[in-house]
Design a protein around this motif. Structure first.
Motif, PDB file in Angstrom:
ATOM      1  N   GLY A  16      60.695 128.235  43.029  1.00  0.00           N
ATOM      2  CA  GLY A  16      60.285 126.963  43.613  1.00  0.00           C
ATOM      3  C   GLY A  16      59.775 127.077  45.039  1.00  0.00           C
ATOM      4  N   GLN A  17      60.126 128.157  45.710  1.00  0.00           N
ATOM      5  CA  GLN A  17      59.634 128.337  47.076  1.00  0.00           C
ATOM      6  C   GLN A  17      58.171 128.776  47.047  1.00  0.00           C
ATOM      7  OE1 GLN A  17      62.589 131.180  48.723  1.00  0.00           O
ATOM      8  NE2 GLN A  17      63.166 129.535  50.140  1.00  0.00           N
ATOM      9  N   GLN A  18      57.604 128.866  48.248  1.00  0.00           N
ATOM     10  CA  GLN A  18      56.258 129.409  48.337  1.00  0.00           C
ATOM     11  C   GLN A  18      56.303 130.649  49.230  1.00  0.00           C
ATOM     12  OE1 GLN A  18      53.337 126.883  50.231  1.00  0.00           O
ATOM     13  NE2 GLN A  18      54.051 127.419  52.265  1.00  0.00           N
ATOM     14  N   VAL A  19      55.258 131.469  49.127  1.00  0.00           N
ATOM     15  CA  VAL A  19      55.230 132.717  49.876  1.00  0.00           C
ATOM     16  C   VAL A  19      53.802 133.009  50.332  1.00  0.00           C
ATOM     17  CG1 VAL A  19      54.817 134.189  47.834  1.00  0.00           C
ATOM     18  CG2 VAL A  19      55.990 135.131  49.839  1.00  0.00           C
ATOM     19  N   THR A  20      53.697 133.635  51.484  1.00  0.00           N
ATOM     20  CA  THR A  20      52.391 134.060  52.006  1.00  0.00           C
ATOM     21  C   THR A  20      52.434 135.551  52.287  1.00  0.00           C
ATOM     22  OG1 THR A  20      51.967 131.904  53.028  1.00  0.00           O
ATOM     23  CG2 THR A  20      50.688 133.774  53.845  1.00  0.00           C
ATOM     24  N   LEU A  46      43.271 139.373  41.102  1.00  0.00           N
ATOM     25  CA  LEU A  46      43.571 138.013  41.550  1.00  0.00           C
ATOM     26  C   LEU A  46      42.335 137.347  42.146  1.00  0.00           C
ATOM     27  CD1 LEU A  46      47.043 138.702  43.107  1.00  0.00           C
ATOM     28  CD2 LEU A  46      46.591 136.801  41.552  1.00  0.00           C
ATOM     29  N   PHE A  47      41.842 137.873  43.249  1.00  0.00           N
ATOM     30  CA  PHE A  47      40.612 137.350  43.851  1.00  0.00           C
ATOM     31  C   PHE A  47      40.004 138.353  44.807  1.00  0.00           C
ATOM     32  CE2 PHE A  47      44.082 134.208  44.756  1.00  0.00           C
ATOM     33  CZ  PHE A  47      44.764 134.941  45.697  1.00  0.00           C
ATOM     34  N   PHE A  64      48.202 130.216  42.787  1.00  0.00           N
ATOM     35  CA  PHE A  64      47.771 131.409  43.533  1.00  0.00           C
ATOM     36  C   PHE A  64      46.502 131.067  44.304  1.00  0.00           C
ATOM     37  CE2 PHE A  64      50.451 134.811  41.807  1.00  0.00           C
ATOM     38  CZ  PHE A  64      51.015 134.163  40.715  1.00  0.00           C
ATOM     39  N   SER A  65      46.554 131.254  45.590  1.00  0.00           N
ATOM     40  CA  SER A  65      45.376 130.970  46.409  1.00  0.00           C
ATOM     41  C   SER A  65      45.272 132.006  47.511  1.00  0.00           C
ATOM     42  CB  SER A  65      45.455 129.574  47.014  1.00  0.00           C
ATOM     43  OG  SER A  65      46.570 129.479  47.891  1.00  0.00           O
ATOM     44  N   GLY A  66      44.137 132.034  48.137  1.00  0.00           N
ATOM     45  CA  GLY A  66      43.943 133.006  49.204  1.00  0.00           C
ATOM     46  C   GLY A  66      42.914 132.535  50.196  1.00  0.00           C
ATOM     47  N   ARG A  67      42.786 133.297  51.240  1.00  0.00           N
ATOM     48  CA  ARG A  67      41.720 133.028  52.198  1.00  0.00           C
ATOM     49  C   ARG A  67      41.456 134.280  53.016  1.00  0.00           C
ATOM     50  NH1 ARG A  67      44.407 129.130  56.884  1.00  0.00           N
ATOM     51  NH2 ARG A  67      46.408 130.183  57.063  1.00  0.00           N
ATOM     52  N   GLN A  68      40.334 134.289  53.682  1.00  0.00           N
ATOM     53  CA  GLN A  68      39.991 135.407  54.553  1.00  0.00           C
ATOM     54  C   GLN A  68      39.537 134.837  55.883  1.00  0.00           C
ATOM     55  OE1 GLN A  68      36.564 137.870  53.499  1.00  0.00           O
ATOM     56  NE2 GLN A  68      37.567 139.685  54.304  1.00  0.00           N
ATOM     57  N   GLU A  75      44.935 136.529  53.563  1.00  0.00           N
ATOM     58  CA  GLU A  75      46.260 136.105  53.137  1.00  0.00           C
ATOM     59  C   GLU A  75      46.178 135.585  51.721  1.00  0.00           C
ATOM     60  OE1 GLU A  75      48.281 134.489  57.324  1.00  0.00           O
ATOM     61  OE2 GLU A  75      47.571 133.077  55.832  1.00  0.00           O
ATOM     62  N   MET A  76      47.242 135.786  50.962  1.00  0.00           N
ATOM     63  CA  MET A  76      47.342 135.104  49.688  1.00  0.00           C
ATOM     64  C   MET A  76      48.639 134.313  49.675  1.00  0.00           C
ATOM     65  SD  MET A  76      48.412 137.731  46.664  1.00  0.00           S
ATOM     66  CE  MET A  76      49.161 136.395  45.720  1.00  0.00           C
TER      67      MET A  76
END
Lengths: 111, 118
Positions: A16-20, A46-47, A64-68, A75-76
């Motif tokens: 249930g938590q989130q992680v980066t 993944l991406f 699942f998400s990410g960014r640059q 980071e994902m």
């Protein structure tokens, strides 16, 4: 020349938590991609990001998400963690010489 | 779509013996092929790559691989195994490379665990 750096190396989270997770590519590399490795499914894409734009996305749920960022660091994020998200998450940067250099990975355990 | 088949999940050889790890691929376009090695609790280390130049590719640690288009194969070999070669080996294929804007995701095989007996 420094390699691909992933932080943290190990992580334990509760369902249930989130992680980066963070990935710093080799200096000058603009392409960063992420892979999930599990014993059952193996290595899955993944991406991929190139110059801050997501160019490819694998077959994973929207959790699942990410960014640059402009400095190519990536980071994902995984929200609402499930037990099945336990895996080794690997980041790779493209070295321009037709090779992908991988980091040591982040081992995520969801309990 | 691309796919990779690595036959067998485990190969055991004696130290000094020939290492042969098989990889067959499927690709709708001319592929780029890679072999990676993974030691326990580590990431993937590139052994060698095929990028449409020479069909016989030499990599690190004495490994080499030959691209055979007619057989859609890219088998990894090493003439003489060393104890330090014990690890998991992955073959991967991609149809394109990032800076061309093409689909450049790596598709991996399931991996082969290599054991080396003294």
């Amino acid at each position: 020349k420094a390699g691909v750096t992933q932080t943290p190396r190990y992580l334990i989270k509760t369902r249930g938590q989130q992680v980066t997770l963070s990935c710093s590519p080799i200096s000058g590399h603009r392409s960063v991609s992420w892979y999930q490795q599990t014993p059952g499914q193996g290595l899955q894409f993944l991406f991929e990001y190139f110059s801050e734009t997501q160019r490819n996305k694998g077959n994973f749920p929207g959790r699942f998400s990410g960014r640059q960022f402009s400095n190519s660091r990536s980071e994902m994020n995984v929200s609402t963690l499930e037990l099945g998200d336990s895996a080794l998450y690997l980041c790779a940067s493209f070295d321009g010489n037709y090779g992908y250099t991988f980091g040591s990975g982040t081992r995520l355990t969801v309990v | 779509a691309q796919s990779v088949t690595q036959l067998g999940s485990h190969v055991s050889v004696s130290e000094g013996a020939l290492v042969l790890l098989r990889c067959n691929y499927s690709s709708s376009v001319p592929p780029y092929l890679f072999w990676y090695v993974q030691y326990p609790n580590q990431g993937l280390q590139l052994l060698l790559k095929y990028t449409s130049a020479a069909t016989l590719v030499k990599g690190i640690n004495g490994f080499e691989a030959e691209f055979k288009k007619s057989e859609t194969s890219f088998h990894l070999t090493k003439p003489s195994a060393h104890m330090s070669d014990a690890a998991e080996y992955f073959c991967a294929v991609t149809p394109g490379l990032p800076f061309w804007g093409a689909n450049s995701k790596l598709t991996f095989g399931k991996g082969i665990t290599l054991s080396v007996r003294p």
